[in-house]
Write a protein that holds these residues in place. Structure first.
Motif, short mmCIF file in Angstrom:
data_model
loop_
_atom_site.label_atom_id
_atom_site.label_comp_id
_atom_site.label_asym_id
_atom_site.label_seq_id
_atom_site.Cartn_x
_atom_site.Cartn_y
_atom_site.Cartn_z
N ALA A 144 0.82 -1.21 0.00
CA ALA A 144 0.00 0.00 0.00
C ALA A 144 0.85 1.26 0.00
N LEU A 145 2.04 1.16 0.61
CA LEU A 145 2.86 2.34 0.84
C LEU A 145 4.33 1.97 0.68
N ALA A 146 5.12 2.90 0.17
CA ALA A 146 6.56 2.72 0.05
C ALA A 146 7.26 3.96 0.59
N LYS A 147 8.47 3.75 1.12
CA LYS A 147 9.28 4.86 1.64
C LYS A 147 10.70 4.71 1.12
N VAL A 148 11.34 5.85 0.87
CA VAL A 148 12.75 5.90 0.48
C VAL A 148 13.40 6.94 1.37
N LEU A 149 14.43 6.51 2.12
CA LEU A 149 15.24 7.43 2.92
C LEU A 149 16.59 7.55 2.22
N TYR A 150 16.95 8.76 1.82
CA TYR A 150 18.21 8.99 1.13
C TYR A 150 19.33 9.07 2.16
N ILE A 151 20.41 8.30 1.93
CA ILE A 151 21.47 8.15 2.92
C ILE A 151 22.80 8.72 2.48
N ASN A 152 23.21 8.49 1.23
CA ASN A 152 24.58 8.87 0.86
C ASN A 152 24.81 10.37 1.02
N PRO A 153 26.05 10.75 1.40
CA PRO A 153 26.37 12.18 1.44
C PRO A 153 26.16 12.81 0.07
N LYS A 154 25.71 14.03 0.03
CA LYS A 154 25.42 14.72 -1.23
C LYS A 154 26.64 14.73 -2.15
N SER A 155 27.82 14.87 -1.57
CA SER A 155 29.05 14.94 -2.37
C SER A 155 29.53 13.57 -2.82
N ASN A 156 28.85 12.51 -2.38
CA ASN A 156 29.30 11.15 -2.65
C ASN A 156 28.74 10.55 -3.94
N ALA A 157 27.83 11.26 -4.61
CA ALA A 157 27.23 10.68 -5.81
C ALA A 157 26.75 11.77 -6.76
N SER A 158 26.67 11.40 -8.03
CA SER A 158 26.05 12.31 -9.00
C SER A 158 24.61 12.56 -8.56
N TYR A 214 5.31 7.43 -0.53
CA TYR A 214 4.37 7.49 -1.65
C TYR A 214 3.53 6.23 -1.72
N SER A 215 2.38 6.35 -2.37
CA SER A 215 1.52 5.19 -2.61
C SER A 215 2.28 4.21 -3.49
N SER A 216 2.31 2.96 -3.08
CA SER A 216 3.13 1.98 -3.79
C SER A 216 2.64 1.67 -5.19
N ASN A 217 1.43 2.05 -5.53
CA ASN A 217 0.93 1.78 -6.88
C ASN A 217 1.36 2.84 -7.90
N LEU A 218 2.04 3.93 -7.46
CA LEU A 218 2.53 4.94 -8.39
C LEU A 218 3.72 4.40 -9.18
N PHE A 219 3.75 4.69 -10.48
CA PHE A 219 4.87 4.28 -11.31
C PHE A 219 6.07 5.18 -11.00
N HIS A 220 7.22 4.55 -10.73
CA HIS A 220 8.41 5.29 -10.32
C HIS A 220 9.67 4.54 -10.72
N SER A 221 10.80 5.21 -10.53
CA SER A 221 12.10 4.59 -10.78
C SER A 221 13.15 5.38 -10.01
N LYS A 222 14.32 4.76 -9.86
CA LYS A 222 15.43 5.59 -9.38
C LYS A 222 15.75 6.56 -10.51
N TYR A 223 16.45 7.62 -10.19
CA TYR A 223 16.76 8.62 -11.21
C TYR A 223 18.14 9.17 -10.97
N PRO A 224 18.96 9.25 -12.01
CA PRO A 224 18.78 8.72 -13.36
C PRO A 224 18.99 7.21 -13.37
N ALA A 225 18.90 6.62 -14.55
CA ALA A 225 19.08 5.18 -14.65
C ALA A 225 20.46 4.76 -14.17
N LYS A 226 21.48 5.52 -14.55
CA LYS A 226 22.85 5.15 -14.21
C LYS A 226 23.49 6.27 -13.39
N ILE A 227 24.03 5.91 -12.25
CA ILE A 227 24.78 6.85 -11.42
C ILE A 227 26.16 6.98 -12.05
#
Length: 183
Positions: A86-100, A155-168
């Motif tokens: 019904a529900l999904a959560k994403v907690l962003y962890i990496n330091p901002k300077s650690n990834a594109s 977000y509601s788990s039925n929403l269409f989503h993806s990580k962004y962008p496809a490739k880090i």
């Protein structure tokens, strides 16, 4: 439904979680035909993931970089470990300077719209994952929520989503994901 909460975890708890993810070897987990690079969520973090009206199905920490988890794979989280989500959560962890720059994108399917229909058949769900999930001609980009350390996206788990962008392109995208069912 999409909600954002900045500074989700108390700062010391978040720093400890971030240290854990940056200093622990991830394992490769194969689900279907896809490899995920994951870590278990420490037990003391799980108490922060409680959500009124929902039961936690599973949570794990996931990593993507330039050589792992490199496809877009637009999807919805219909069933996780045999449970209707019904529900999904994403907690962003990496330091901002650690990834594109990265985040979570939301999409509209050319037939189904912005969310998976409640009455979707298993066959159609499987077809979406195998045929449409990486075919951008079947999707319209709607929005992206960019990663910030300690930001929680719900977000509601039925929403269409993806990580962004496809490739880090540099560094690592590290997120804690959690999936819930209705009580």
């Amino acid at each position: 439904m999409i909600q954002i909460k900045d500074n989700f975890l108390p700062i010391e708890v978040f720093k400890e979680l971030q240290h854990y993810t940056l200093n622990t070897n991830f394992e490769t987990l194969r689900l279907g035909d896809k490899d995920f690079t994951v870590l278990p969520v420490p037990d003391h973090i799980k108490s922060f993931l409680n959500e009124d009206g929902y039961d936690l199905i599973i949570s794990f920490i996931r990593k993507a970089n330039k050589s792992t988890d490199t496809d877009l794979r637009i999807h919805s989280d219909n069933i996780i470990q045999g449970e209707k989500t019904a529900l999904a959560k994403v907690l962003y962890i990496n330091p901002k300077s650690n990834a594109s720059e990265n985040g979570t994108a939301f999409w509209e399917h050319h037939t189904h719209g912005v969310e998976l229909p409640k009455d979707v058949t298993n066959e159609e769900f499987d077809r979406l994952i195998t045929e449409d999930s990486n075919d951008l001609s079947k999707w319209t980009f709607r929005s992206v929520y960019y990663s910030e350390p300690n930001k929680l996206l719900t977000y509601s788990s039925n929403l269409f989503h993806s990580k962004y962008p496809a490739k880090i392109t540099h560094g690592e995208r590290i997120v804690l994901v959690a999936f819930y069912k209705n009580k």
